[in-house]
Motif scaffolding. Structure first.
Motif, PDB file in Angstrom:
ATOM      1  N   PRO A 250       0.797  -1.240   0.000  1.00  0.00           N
ATOM      2  CA  PRO A 250       0.000   0.000   0.000  1.00  0.00           C
ATOM      3  C   PRO A 250       0.827   1.287   0.000  1.00  0.00           C
ATOM      4  N   LEU A 251       2.137   1.215   0.186  1.00  0.00           N
ATOM      5  CA  LEU A 251       2.952   2.425   0.279  1.00  0.00           C
ATOM      6  C   LEU A 251       2.936   3.196  -1.038  1.00  0.00           C
ATOM      7  N   PRO A 252       2.932   4.521  -0.962  1.00  0.00           N
ATOM      8  CA  PRO A 252       3.006   5.334  -2.184  1.00  0.00           C
ATOM      9  C   PRO A 252       4.271   5.012  -2.976  1.00  0.00           C
ATOM     10  N   LYS A 253       4.133   4.998  -4.294  1.00  0.00           N
ATOM     11  CA  LYS A 253       5.241   4.696  -5.184  1.00  0.00           C
ATOM     12  C   LYS A 253       5.797   5.979  -5.819  1.00  0.00           C
ATOM     13  N   PRO A 254       7.060   5.950  -6.213  1.00  0.00           N
ATOM     14  CA  PRO A 254       8.016   4.855  -6.077  1.00  0.00           C
ATOM     15  C   PRO A 254       8.552   4.728  -4.653  1.00  0.00           C
ATOM     16  N   LEU A 255       8.851   3.482  -4.280  1.00  0.00           N
ATOM     17  CA  LEU A 255       9.419   3.197  -2.959  1.00  0.00           C
ATOM     18  C   LEU A 255      10.940   3.149  -3.071  1.00  0.00           C
ATOM     19  N   LEU A 285      13.380  13.697  -2.481  1.00  0.00           N
ATOM     20  CA  LEU A 285      12.106  13.326  -1.838  1.00  0.00           C
ATOM     21  C   LEU A 285      10.890  13.680  -2.682  1.00  0.00           C
ATOM     22  N   ALA A 286      10.993  14.756  -3.445  1.00  0.00           N
ATOM     23  CA  ALA A 286       9.845  15.164  -4.256  1.00  0.00           C
ATOM     24  C   ALA A 286       9.484  14.103  -5.291  1.00  0.00           C
ATOM     25  N   SER A 287      10.472  13.324  -5.739  1.00  0.00           N
ATOM     26  CA  SER A 287      10.209  12.292  -6.761  1.00  0.00           C
ATOM     27  C   SER A 287       9.961  10.918  -6.141  1.00  0.00           C
ATOM     28  N   CYS A 288       9.918  10.845  -4.804  1.00  0.00           N
ATOM     29  CA  CYS A 288       9.661   9.586  -4.098  1.00  0.00           C
ATOM     30  C   CYS A 288       8.235   9.549  -3.559  1.00  0.00           C
ATOM     31  N   GLY A 289       7.633   8.373  -3.598  1.00  0.00           N
ATOM     32  CA  GLY A 289       6.356   8.214  -2.914  1.00  0.00           C
ATOM     33  C   GLY A 289       6.576   7.942  -1.440  1.00  0.00           C
ATOM     34  N   SER A 290       7.568   7.092  -1.133  1.00  0.00           N
ATOM     35  CA  SER A 290       7.911   6.762   0.237  1.00  0.00           C
ATOM     36  C   SER A 290       9.352   6.268   0.291  1.00  0.00           C
ATOM     37  N   VAL A 291       9.924   6.349   1.498  1.00  0.00           N
ATOM     38  CA  VAL A 291      11.322   5.961   1.714  1.00  0.00           C
ATOM     39  C   VAL A 291      11.383   5.070   2.946  1.00  0.00           C
ATOM     40  N   ARG A 292      12.107   3.956   2.852  1.00  0.00           N
ATOM     41  CA  ARG A 292      12.330   3.057   3.993  1.00  0.00           C
ATOM     42  C   ARG A 292      13.831   2.956   4.234  1.00  0.00           C
ATOM     43  N   VAL A 293      14.243   3.171   5.482  1.00  0.00           N
ATOM     44  CA  VAL A 293      15.661   3.197   5.840  1.00  0.00           C
ATOM     45  C   VAL A 293      15.956   2.069   6.820  1.00  0.00           C
ATOM     46  N   SER A 294      17.062   1.359   6.582  1.00  0.00           N
ATOM     47  CA  SER A 294      17.507   0.305   7.499  1.00  0.00           C
ATOM     48  C   SER A 294      18.984   0.468   7.801  1.00  0.00           C
ATOM     49  N   PHE A 295      19.345   0.186   9.054  1.00  0.00           N
ATOM     50  CA  PHE A 295      20.753   0.169   9.465  1.00  0.00           C
ATOM     51  C   PHE A 295      21.231  -1.273   9.566  1.00  0.00           C
ATOM     52  N   SER A 296      22.538  -1.450   9.545  1.00  0.00           N
ATOM     53  CA  SER A 296      23.110  -2.775   9.798  1.00  0.00           C
ATOM     54  C   SER A 296      23.713  -2.793  11.199  1.00  0.00           C
ATOM     55  N   ARG A 297      24.165  -3.973  11.623  1.00  0.00           N
ATOM     56  CA  ARG A 297      24.793  -4.082  12.935  1.00  0.00           C
ATOM     57  C   ARG A 297      26.115  -3.325  12.983  1.00  0.00           C
ATOM     58  N   ARG A 298      26.676  -2.994  11.819  1.00  0.00           N
ATOM     59  CA  ARG A 298      27.954  -2.281  11.778  1.00  0.00           C
ATOM     60  C   ARG A 298      27.798  -0.767  11.740  1.00  0.00           C
ATOM     61  N   THR A 299      26.564  -0.278  11.657  1.00  0.00           N
ATOM     62  CA  THR A 299      26.366   1.169  11.533  1.00  0.00           C
ATOM     63  C   THR A 299      26.790   1.880  12.812  1.00  0.00           C
ATOM     64  N   PRO A 300      27.726   2.829  12.729  1.00  0.00           N
ATOM     65  CA  PRO A 300      28.154   3.552  13.929  1.00  0.00           C
ATOM     66  C   PRO A 300      27.022   4.385  14.525  1.00  0.00           C
ATOM     67  N   GLN A 301      27.053   4.549  15.830  1.00  0.00           N
ATOM     68  CA  GLN A 301      26.025   5.325  16.518  1.00  0.00           C
ATOM     69  C   GLN A 301      25.956   6.748  15.989  1.00  0.00           C
TER      70      GLN A 301
END
Length: 424
Positions: A250-255, A285-301
């Motif tokens: 259901p998320l707005p496109k493009p994802l 952002l103007a050309s995005c419908g939605s954005v999903r962000v994920s970190f890894s276990r190596r991502t510094p604080q």
């Protein structure tokens, strides 16, 4: 746009009962030797999957003591590291001194069943037992395929081959650095041979050149890949698309999916890349419908703090907090485009297997063989730098990267030369 044809995994056996299929010349099962690190083990499991044996695999692990001072002893051979750890424990017992050496966040001692690395069902690898199993079951089950990945598995895997040379077909993933004739096949990225290229030779001081490995071009038993092997194929993506349909469809496109790793020895960066990423994301952002962000276990604080502070409240952006099911496969299935930090060969390889647009941030920080890897991706048209000037709604595609299927094809060729085959 022409539809993208994703690779299909091998189909299972249909029709004839297993007992009549090929006798002792047919490989029907596989043993995976892991090192407790997901990135390495995923490569072995991905190759076994591409060979059609994922339902008949057994996973073992070579484990070494973890935490505290042990992180400084990883250069030691596994057997010597374990012996040193055992001597320290015999002298000092479970004293505060030993707990300090082992580190506060990890269990102090390794366990026989691999429980200290998260899977109690995974057995500690024993070369003699695995080789004995290969010999004793050969007449009934045929040859044993052994697939190992990572430096810590090299000695044990080669011992299995030495103890049962005519009953085992051994594949080592990631370059073992020496004595490649111990293995039937070695699977390694092309950029592992960067030291032999003109650019690599220029970067190595003359007095160090004789010590840098590999020192010889790849031989006939070496299979070169572009990136890392993995388990992503059309079937796994379809399964993930179904599992994550209700949340992601259901998320707005493009994802746009953003995967953030962490600095490595050959790709060092800090808050500067996070700030660069934030600025570029705001621009698209103007050309995005939605954005999903994920970190890894190596991502510094420091990096995750910047991302959360600058993007966490934006209505178009969702940042996974690490709780609940990992959406990674769902993201691969449902994303329209990816932005990935340059440090992770695994994440880039998986994203490039989808045929969807992949943008890279921070590749200017890549050094040595990492720079060769990124150059190869760009030359094949698999990735583009993320500048913030992109129109995410303007899609582009390429033939999906599928190293696992190509390696599987080479495995079948070598087996055929030996008079062996894989169960269909």
């Amino acid at each position: 746009m022409r539809p993208i044809r994703l690779p299909e995994p091998p189909s299972g056996s249909i029709g004839m009962p297993e007992i009549f299929e090929g006798g002792v010349n047919v490989i029907r099962r596989a043993v995976v030797i892991g090192n407790g690190f997901a990135g390495s083990e995923n490569q072995s499991i991905g190759l076994v999957r591409a060979l059609g044996l994922s339902e008949k695999q057994t996973i073992y692990r070579v484990t070494r003591p973890r935490g505290g001072i042990n992180e400084w002893l990883r250069w030691l051979p596994v057997s010597f590291h374990k012996m040193l750890d055992s001597v320290i424990r015999q002298i000092f017992g479970n004293s505060r001194f030993v707990m300090t050496l082992q580190g506060k966040k990890l269990v102090p001692f390794s366990t026989q069943n691999g429980g200290n690395v998260g899977l109690a069902a995974v057995l500690e690898a024993d070369a003699k037992r695995i080789a004995a199993m290969a010999r004793e079951t050969f007449e009934k089950e045929g040859p044993l395929l052994v697939v190992a990945s990572g430096r810590d598995t090299v000695s044990l895997a080669s011992s299995i081959k030495r103890l049962a040379p005519e009953k085992v077909f051994l594949i080592q993933i990631q370059h073992p650095r020496s004595c490649l004739d111990r293995f039937d096949l070695v699977v390694t990225p092309r950029h592992d041979y960067y030291a032999l290229t003109p650019s690599g030779q220029q970067e190595i001081p003359r007095f160090l050149q004789r010590w840098i490995t590999p020192r010889e071009p790849p031989g006939r038993n070496v299979v070169l890949t572009v990136g890392a092997l993995h388990q992503v194929d059309s079937v796994s993506l379809r399964i993930a698309a179904t599992a994550w349909h209700d949340e992601l469809a259901p998320l707005p496109k493009p994802l746009l999916v953003v995967n953030i790793g962490g600095p490595t020895r050959h790709c060092r960066y800090g808050p500067d890349v996070a700030e660069q990423l934030v600025s570029s994301l705001y621009n698209v952002l103007a050309s995005c419908g939605s954005v999903r962000v994920s970190f890894s276990r190596r991502t510094p604080q420091k990096v995750s703090d910047i991302i959360l502070r600058e993007l966490g409240d934006h209505p178009k952006i969702y940042i996974w907090d690490g709780e609940g099911p990992n959406p990674h496969m769902g993201h691969l299935a449902w994303a329209d485009a990816f932005v990935i930090t340059a440090d992770s060969i695994s994440m880039l390889s998986e994203a490039c297997s989808t045929g969807k647009p992949v943008y890279v941030v921070g590749s200017e920080h890549s050094k040595w063989k990492f720079s060769a890897f990124h150059k190869a991706l760009r030359e094949r048209g698999l990735v583009r730098p993320f500048t913030g000037l992109e129109d995410i709604s303007n899609s582009w595609s390429y033939p999906p990267l599928n190293d696992a299927a190509e390696v599987a094809g080479r495995v079948r060729e070598v087996l055929a030369e030996r008079g062996w085959t894989l169960q269909r």
